[in-house]
Design an enzyme around this catalytic site. Structure first.
Site, mmCIF file in Angstrom:
data_model
loop_
_atom_site.group_PDB
_atom_site.id
_atom_site.type_symbol
_atom_site.label_atom_id
_atom_site.label_comp_id
_atom_site.label_asym_id
_atom_site.label_seq_id
_atom_site.Cartn_x
_atom_site.Cartn_y
_atom_site.Cartn_z
ATOM 1 N N GLU A 170 0.830 -1.211 0.000
ATOM 2 C CA GLU A 170 0.000 0.000 0.000
ATOM 3 C C GLU A 170 0.862 1.258 0.000
ATOM 4 O OE1 GLU A 170 -2.913 -0.426 -0.800
ATOM 5 O OE2 GLU A 170 -3.113 -2.543 -0.317
ATOM 6 N N HIS A 173 1.902 1.940 -3.457
ATOM 7 C CA HIS A 173 0.915 2.699 -4.227
ATOM 8 C C HIS A 173 1.077 4.191 -3.971
ATOM 9 C CE1 HIS A 173 -1.244 -0.494 -6.103
ATOM 10 N NE2 HIS A 173 -1.791 -0.985 -5.009
ATOM 11 N N HIS A 179 -0.079 -1.986 -9.819
ATOM 12 C CA HIS A 179 0.085 -3.429 -9.687
ATOM 13 C C HIS A 179 0.991 -3.976 -10.789
ATOM 14 C CE1 HIS A 179 -3.929 -3.709 -7.317
ATOM 15 N NE2 HIS A 179 -2.892 -3.692 -6.495
ATOM 16 N N VAL A 237 13.689 -4.294 19.947
ATOM 17 C CA VAL A 237 14.869 -5.006 19.474
ATOM 18 C C VAL A 237 15.630 -4.083 18.546
ATOM 19 C CG1 VAL A 237 15.720 -7.010 18.209
ATOM 20 C CG2 VAL A 237 13.664 -7.205 19.611
ATOM 21 N N ASN A 240 17.828 -2.192 13.580
ATOM 22 C CA ASN A 240 16.873 -1.748 12.580
ATOM 23 C C ASN A 240 17.470 -0.726 11.629
ATOM 24 O OD1 ASN A 240 17.166 0.313 14.373
ATOM 25 N ND2 ASN A 240 15.034 0.383 15.038
ATOM 26 N N LEU A 242 18.589 2.115 12.235
ATOM 27 C CA LEU A 242 18.210 3.469 12.589
ATOM 28 C C LEU A 242 18.881 3.831 13.899
ATOM 29 C CD1 LEU A 242 14.386 2.925 12.154
ATOM 30 C CD2 LEU A 242 15.967 3.704 10.402
ATOM 31 N N GLU A 244 18.459 5.608 17.288
ATOM 32 C CA GLU A 244 17.382 6.069 18.139
ATOM 33 C C GLU A 244 17.952 6.781 19.351
ATOM 34 O OE1 GLU A 244 15.531 2.336 18.724
ATOM 35 O OE2 GLU A 244 14.765 2.227 16.683
ATOM 36 N N GLU A 247 21.230 5.867 21.579
ATOM 37 C CA GLU A 247 22.169 5.016 20.854
ATOM 38 C C GLU A 247 23.270 5.857 20.212
ATOM 39 O OE1 GLU A 247 19.240 1.357 19.400
ATOM 40 O OE2 GLU A 247 20.086 2.735 17.932
ATOM 41 N N ASP A 250 23.875 1.724 15.611
ATOM 42 C CA ASP A 250 22.856 0.685 15.520
ATOM 43 C C ASP A 250 23.508 -0.674 15.727
ATOM 44 O OD1 ASP A 250 20.077 -0.133 14.877
ATOM 45 O OD2 ASP A 250 21.094 -1.174 13.252
#
Length: 435
Positions: A170, A173, A179, A237, A240, A242, A244, A247, A250
């Site tokens: 989605e 899109h 599609h 967990v 990822n 990223l 945050e 931190e 990562d």
């Protein structure tokens, strides 16, 4: 269904935890983009999980990690900017009609949500069974639009990855993807019409081409800049990709030579753990190019020598002449009809004759300038070159060919006359006031 096509699986084996993928040379063709997601869990889904907010939160974080993994093929980083669980009641009326619910959610985002929080794209997760067994819906090309940068997804499978594929579909899109057709040779890819028994984590070549064309034509402003650490909701967990709050780096893999996996802190002697300006745990020297200019309207960025991050993507001012005065710069690109025709119809394509564009004054589904309350608004005579794009072939110049998808409209910022460009309202406006 996914977007109106029947769902066709009965069971699915447990999937392994999504692994991180390295960028391939192919992915370098896409400029880095960042999508800050707002996820909203409706009251029905809250009830479905017996009011266990912790369980829902963990499930959503796993979904985001899967989405991020899949979007790396487009050089997109997705972050969870907001997670809201409607534990007391729904804040919109969630109906069995997917189109109605999507419209209500988009209107709520525009009038309520954007006044209290910043994000790029919002998705509603629901337990509601939509009519026709639809499991997701989103406007094509709606990214960054206040009302249309949304999607609704039914939490239709116990397996996180399967729902995450629907969420990515989605969002695809919203990024201009349609599609996959039979010619794409991938009936299990993310943008497939039907969600298979074993959905793929990959975008097809067709999807990549759609995204590249749409990005070139529109260059969504809201996804240009990386989120701040404080913009990201911490995940249970790590790993990822990223950074945050709290931190230094990562800590996804214990083998990372720069980052201590136990603490998410830099190892002794390391200046950085990752980033376009980080090389072997040290800041890259000042002046090293970290992002090449993608056109004459773009500006190459270089490392500062004091940070692992490449400076914010910048570009020349909008309206600056480009391509030998055939166009004007717009958000780092030089959109002209000639290249848009080549992108749609191949290297033998060129812009159609002026008479072709007169069809845009009809106000038809395919030939118009704007759409207002489901009504197609015809182009004024001076604006016809800001509606549907008409192309032809160098060996058949009398042909008026067009693409009836969203990608087939003349791109915003395109030159429509001397000293004029197509503005956001599809008017051929003075280049000095159009932006």
């Amino acid at each position: 269904k996914m977007c109106g096509v029947t769902q066709n699986w009965e069971s699915y084996e447990s999937t392994k935890k999504a692994s991180q993928l390295n960028l391939t040379p192919e992915q370098q063709r896409f400029p880095q983009r960042y999508i800050k997601l707002g996820i909203f869990v409706d009251h029905g889904m809250y009830t479905k999980y017996s009011g266990n907010s912790e369980r829902i939160t963990k499930r959503v974080h796993q979904m985001i990690n899967n989405i991020n993994m899949m979007c790396r093929a487009l050089n997109i980083v997705t972050t969870l900017s907001l997670l809201e669980i409607w534990s007391e009641k729904d804040l919109i009326t969630v109906q069995a009609s997917a189109p109605t619910t999507l419209t209500l959610f988009g209107a709520w985002r525009e009038t309520v949500l954007l006044n209290r929080t910043s994000h790029d794209h919002a998705q509603l997760l629901t337990a509601t069974i939509f009519n026709g067994n639809v499991i997701g819906r989103a406007p094509v090309g709606g990214m960054c639009d206040p009302k249309r940068s949304v999607a609704i997804v039914r939490d239709h499978n116990a397996i996180v990855f399967v729902v995450a594929v629907t969420m990515t579909h989605e969002m695809g899109h919203n990024l201009g993807n349609h599609h996959d057709e039979d010619k794409c040779n991938c009936n299990t890819c993310i943008m497939s019409k039907v969600l298979s028994r074993q959905p793929s984590k990959y975008f097809s070549e067709c999807s990549k081409d759609y995204y590249q064309t749409f990005l070139t034509n529109h260059n969504f402003q809201c996804i240009l800049n990386a989120p701040l650490r404080t913009d990201t909701v911490s995940t249970p967990v790590s790993g990822n990709e990223l950074l945050e709050a709290g931190e230094d780096c990562d800590c996804g893999s214990p083998a990372n030579p720069c980052c201590d996996a136990a603490t998410c802190k830099l190892r002794p002697g390391a200046q950085c753990g990752e980033g376009l300006c980080c090389d072997q745990c040290r800041f890259t020297s000042a002046g090293t190019e970290c992002r090449a200019a993608r056109s004459e309207c773009d500006i190459a960025e270089s490392c500062a020598g004091q940070s692992a991050d490449c400076p914010t993507d910048d570009f020349h001012r909008n309206g600056q002449p480009c391509l030998n005065n055939h166009g004007y710069c717009y958000n780092g690109n030089c959109p002209i009809m000639f290249y848009q025709c080549i992108a749609l119809f191949g290297s033998n394509a060129t812009v159609g004759q002026d008479g072709c564009f007169d069809a845009n004054d009809i106000g038809h589904k395919y030939f118009h300038c704007r759409k207002d309350n489901e009504k197609y608004i015809p182009c004024a005579p001076q604006d016809v070159k800001c509606g549907r794009l008409f192309c032809t072939y160098i060996y058949d110049i009398d042909l008026c060919r067009y693409d009836d998808s969203a990608n087939g409209m003349v791109a915003q910022g395109t030159k429509c006359a001397d000293g004029k460009v197509c503005n956001s309202n599809r008017q051929c406006a003075d280049v000095n006031t159009a932006y």
